[in-house]
Design a protein around this motif. Structure first.
Motif, PDB file in Angstrom:
ATOM      1  N   MET A   1       0.830  -1.201   0.000  1.00  0.00           N
ATOM      2  CA  MET A   1       0.000   0.000   0.000  1.00  0.00           C
ATOM      3  C   MET A   1       0.861   1.247   0.000  1.00  0.00           C
ATOM      4  O   MET A   1       0.530   2.250  -0.657  1.00  0.00           O
ATOM      5  CB  MET A   1      -0.929  -0.003   1.222  1.00  0.00           C
ATOM      6  CG  MET A   1      -1.975   1.100   1.210  1.00  0.00           C
ATOM      7  SD  MET A   1      -3.089   1.003  -0.220  1.00  0.00           S
ATOM      8  CE  MET A   1      -3.987  -0.501   0.178  1.00  0.00           C
ATOM      9  N   GLU A   2       1.974   1.214   0.703  1.00  0.00           N
ATOM     10  CA  GLU A   2       2.889   2.358   0.716  1.00  0.00           C
ATOM     11  C   GLU A   2       3.439   2.618  -0.689  1.00  0.00           C
ATOM     12  O   GLU A   2       3.510   3.773  -1.140  1.00  0.00           O
ATOM     13  CB  GLU A   2       4.034   2.080   1.685  1.00  0.00           C
ATOM     14  CG  GLU A   2       5.006   3.232   1.831  1.00  0.00           C
ATOM     15  CD  GLU A   2       6.117   2.932   2.828  1.00  0.00           C
ATOM     16  OE1 GLU A   2       6.991   3.796   3.017  1.00  0.00           O
ATOM     17  OE2 GLU A   2       6.105   1.823   3.416  1.00  0.00           O
ATOM     18  N   GLU A   3       3.800   1.546  -1.392  1.00  0.00           N
ATOM     19  CA  GLU A   3       4.292   1.699  -2.754  1.00  0.00           C
ATOM     20  C   GLU A   3       3.196   2.189  -3.689  1.00  0.00           C
ATOM     21  O   GLU A   3       3.437   3.022  -4.579  1.00  0.00           O
ATOM     22  CB  GLU A   3       4.863   0.370  -3.251  1.00  0.00           C
ATOM     23  CG  GLU A   3       6.144  -0.029  -2.570  1.00  0.00           C
ATOM     24  CD  GLU A   3       6.584  -1.450  -2.916  1.00  0.00           C
ATOM     25  OE1 GLU A   3       7.801  -1.692  -2.977  1.00  0.00           O
ATOM     26  OE2 GLU A   3       5.695  -2.311  -3.117  1.00  0.00           O
ATOM     27  N   LEU A   4       1.984   1.681  -3.488  1.00  0.00           N
ATOM     28  CA  LEU A   4       0.868   2.113  -4.322  1.00  0.00           C
ATOM     29  C   LEU A   4       0.650   3.621  -4.190  1.00  0.00           C
ATOM     30  O   LEU A   4       0.446   4.330  -5.196  1.00  0.00           O
ATOM     31  CB  LEU A   4      -0.398   1.348  -3.912  1.00  0.00           C
ATOM     32  CG  LEU A   4      -1.622   1.430  -4.821  1.00  0.00           C
ATOM     33  CD1 LEU A   4      -2.553   0.255  -4.544  1.00  0.00           C
ATOM     34  CD2 LEU A   4      -2.397   2.726  -4.649  1.00  0.00           C
TER      35      LEU A   4
ATOM     36  N   GLY B   1       2.596  -5.691   4.268  1.00  0.00           N
ATOM     37  CA  GLY B   1       3.761  -6.441   4.712  1.00  0.00           C
ATOM     38  C   GLY B   1       3.879  -7.760   3.981  1.00  0.00           C
ATOM     39  O   GLY B   1       2.934  -8.219   3.333  1.00  0.00           O
ATOM     40  N   VAL B   2       5.041  -8.369   4.083  1.00  0.00           N
ATOM     41  CA  VAL B   2       5.275  -9.644   3.417  1.00  0.00           C
ATOM     42  C   VAL B   2       4.498 -10.742   4.138  1.00  0.00           C
ATOM     43  O   VAL B   2       4.589 -10.866   5.366  1.00  0.00           O
ATOM     44  CB  VAL B   2       6.781  -9.983   3.407  1.00  0.00           C
ATOM     45  CG1 VAL B   2       7.017 -11.357   2.785  1.00  0.00           C
ATOM     46  CG2 VAL B   2       7.559  -8.914   2.648  1.00  0.00           C
TER      47      VAL B   2
ATOM     48  N   GLU C   1       3.869 -17.386   7.340  1.00  0.00           N
ATOM     49  CA  GLU C   1       3.333 -18.740   7.214  1.00  0.00           C
ATOM     50  C   GLU C   1       1.835 -18.783   7.530  1.00  0.00           C
ATOM     51  O   GLU C   1       1.128 -19.693   7.119  1.00  0.00           O
ATOM     52  CB  GLU C   1       4.076 -19.720   8.127  1.00  0.00           C
ATOM     53  CG  GLU C   1       3.922 -19.478   9.613  1.00  0.00           C
ATOM     54  CD  GLU C   1       4.907 -18.452  10.155  1.00  0.00           C
ATOM     55  OE1 GLU C   1       4.996 -18.314  11.392  1.00  0.00           O
ATOM     56  OE2 GLU C   1       5.600 -17.798   9.348  1.00  0.00           O
ATOM     57  N   ASP C   2       1.332 -17.771   8.244  1.00  0.00           N
ATOM     58  CA  ASP C   2      -0.104 -17.719   8.545  1.00  0.00           C
ATOM     59  C   ASP C   2      -0.934 -17.446   7.296  1.00  0.00           C
ATOM     60  O   ASP C   2      -2.153 -17.632   7.318  1.00  0.00           O
ATOM     61  CB  ASP C   2      -0.389 -16.631   9.587  1.00  0.00           C
ATOM     62  CG  ASP C   2       0.183 -16.971  10.951  1.00  0.00           C
ATOM     63  OD1 ASP C   2       0.312 -18.179  11.242  1.00  0.00           O
ATOM     64  OD2 ASP C   2       0.501 -16.041  11.710  1.00  0.00           O
ATOM     65  N   SER C   3      -0.276 -16.989   6.242  1.00  0.00           N
ATOM     66  CA  SER C   3      -0.978 -16.735   4.981  1.00  0.00           C
ATOM     67  C   SER C   3      -0.885 -17.916   4.031  1.00  0.00           C
ATOM     68  O   SER C   3      -1.213 -17.795   2.851  1.00  0.00           O
ATOM     69  CB  SER C   3      -0.403 -15.483   4.310  1.00  0.00           C
ATOM     70  OG  SER C   3      -0.619 -14.353   5.111  1.00  0.00           O
TER      71      SER C   3
END
Length: 429
Positions: free
Chosen positions: A150-153, A309-310, A313-315
């Protein structure tokens, strides 16, 4: 509407003509489809030119647009016939094509002038310099890589005025912007030419391999076999960030998903945009309801991808699911007789007398009822159970519904399989 905020387009997937019509009826401002060449979903119900023409006419009558995905990576010879194909799309009234391969972009620009080109997410656009490059090539829109934060967007939006399309919902690919060769190796199907077999979502064994000794399977020592499967993206709670950062199009993934999925997700994101543009307070008032609605069709667990954020493992999809849908799609309303309060429905899954069902329609309308006086539409014969898909049925209702409304049945699965401590539970809906 809040001042100085542009309304973003809600862009829904449409794998078939039926899904195209449903998506538009349920609030999509635009849909994207696949043709019978140059796309990446060979198993979706890709459109013939005749179906495209019907879809464009349907969309135009309702103020919507139709885009065509032509985002394959071309090998030698794959580009043959592309010029004529693009010209046909232009003449049919397709609003834009979504392309990743520079060869196809050049052919479209040269041989089908007047047909707008959008850069596919497969091209991995992750910075404003890249967007400016494609703007100079004549492209009108760029679909950002799903790896953009979102920061990059926000930074990208500050430095370019080209239209930005960003994914907000649907499946995430484990490989960078979908550029994967795992399927090529595992099943001899080229993911970048429309044949992905989703090898990342298969189950794999894990091995303990101490140095100098034979490998040993760890089967049985872990909850399940290893997979590379990611959870799905859902940005419904963060629509304010997408709107405030000037995203022009909110893209929903899922051309191979059902009309239940397409109608629900288009309905939800349209309601979210409408509410936030009215006021932040209006959005907050319905946010929980929007989240709950999406969980009724969730294919996998939901996360925000790379936006904040990157992913950890929860994703990833390991172990038993923590939550699954409580509802099953069972039919749609064909007609409603107000004089008798009787609905004619087309059945899609098993429905029984006494079932608790929910009707939902465009504009985020909901009506709950139980199945009463279930009978066959053709003969009027009363029945207790209707197991045949696409059969026309009659039921009596206490409230009015509309033709085109969809029907869900509650209590169709397991929910909340883990509590907050991570201890497994089994709870039937």
């Amino acid at each position: 509407m809040q001042k100085n905020l542009k309304r973003p387009e809600v862009l829904a997937p449409a794998g078939t003509l039926e899904k195209l019509k449903v998506a538009i009826d349920y609030g999509a401002d635009a849909v994207y489809i696949g043709g019978q060449a140059y796309g990446l979903r060979s198993r979706a119900g890709n459109f013939s030119f005749e179906e495209m023409a019907e879809g464009v006419a349907y969309a135009k009558e309702r103020g919507a647009k139709v885009y065509v995905a032509a985002n394959m990576v071309t090998h030698e010879g794959n580009e043959k016939g592309a010029g004529e194909w693009f010209r046909t799309l232009r003449d049919l009234g397709i609003a834009a094509v979504i392309v990743s391969d520079p060869t196809l972009i050049a052919i479209c620009a040269e041989e089908a002038p007047g047909l707008p080109i959008h850069l596919s997410t497969q091209s991995s656009a992750t910075n404003y310099e890249t967007l400016e490059f494609w703007k100079k090539q004549g492209l009108e829109r760029v679909v950002l890589a799903r790896e953009v934060s979102m920061e990059e967007l926000a930074e990208i939006r500050k430095h370019t005025d080209i239209e930005i399309e960003a994914f907000v919902h649907g499946a995430m690919c484990i490989s960078y912007s979908g550029r994967c060769v795992l399927s090529n190796y595992m099943s001899l199907r080229d993911a970048n030419r429309g044949g992905c077999s989703q090898s990342c979502r298969w189950k794999y064994d894990l091995f303990d391999m101490p140095f100098g000794t034979e490998r040993r399977s760890v089967e049985g020592k872990i909850p399940e076999e290893f997979s590379m499967s990611a959870v799905d993206m859902s940005m419904i709670e963060h629509i304010p960030d997408m709107v405030e950062n000037g995203v022009d199009s909110l893209k929903i993934e899922g051309r191979m998903k059902s009309i239940h999925y397409v109608s629900t997700v288009a309905n939800v994101y349209k309601a979210a945009v409408d509410a936030y543009l009215e006021s932040p307070e209006a959005f907050e008032a319905i946010k929980d309801d929007l989240v709950d609605e999406l969980w009724k069709v969730a294919q996998r667990e939901l996360d925000t991808g790379f936006y904040y954020g990157v992913p950890t493992e929860d994703s990833q999809l390991f172990g038993a699911r923590r939550k699954i849908p409580e509802f099953k799609f069972v039919g749609e309303v064909v007609a409603f007789d107000e004089s008798t309060m009787t609905a004619t429905i087309r059945q899609r899954n098993v429905i029984k007398e006494g079932d608790i069902i929910e009707f939902y329609g465009p504009g985020f309308r909901h009506v709950e009822a139980s199945v009463e006086n279930l009978r066959l539409a053709e003969t009027g014969e009363k029945i207790d159970r209707a197991p045949k898909p696409m059969e026309l049925l009659l039921i009596d209702l206490p409230s009015k519904v509309e033709p085109g409304d969809m029907i869900r049945k509650s209590g169709a699965g397991l929910i909340n399989l883990y509590d907050k401590s991570g201890v497994a539970k089994t709870v039937r809906a």
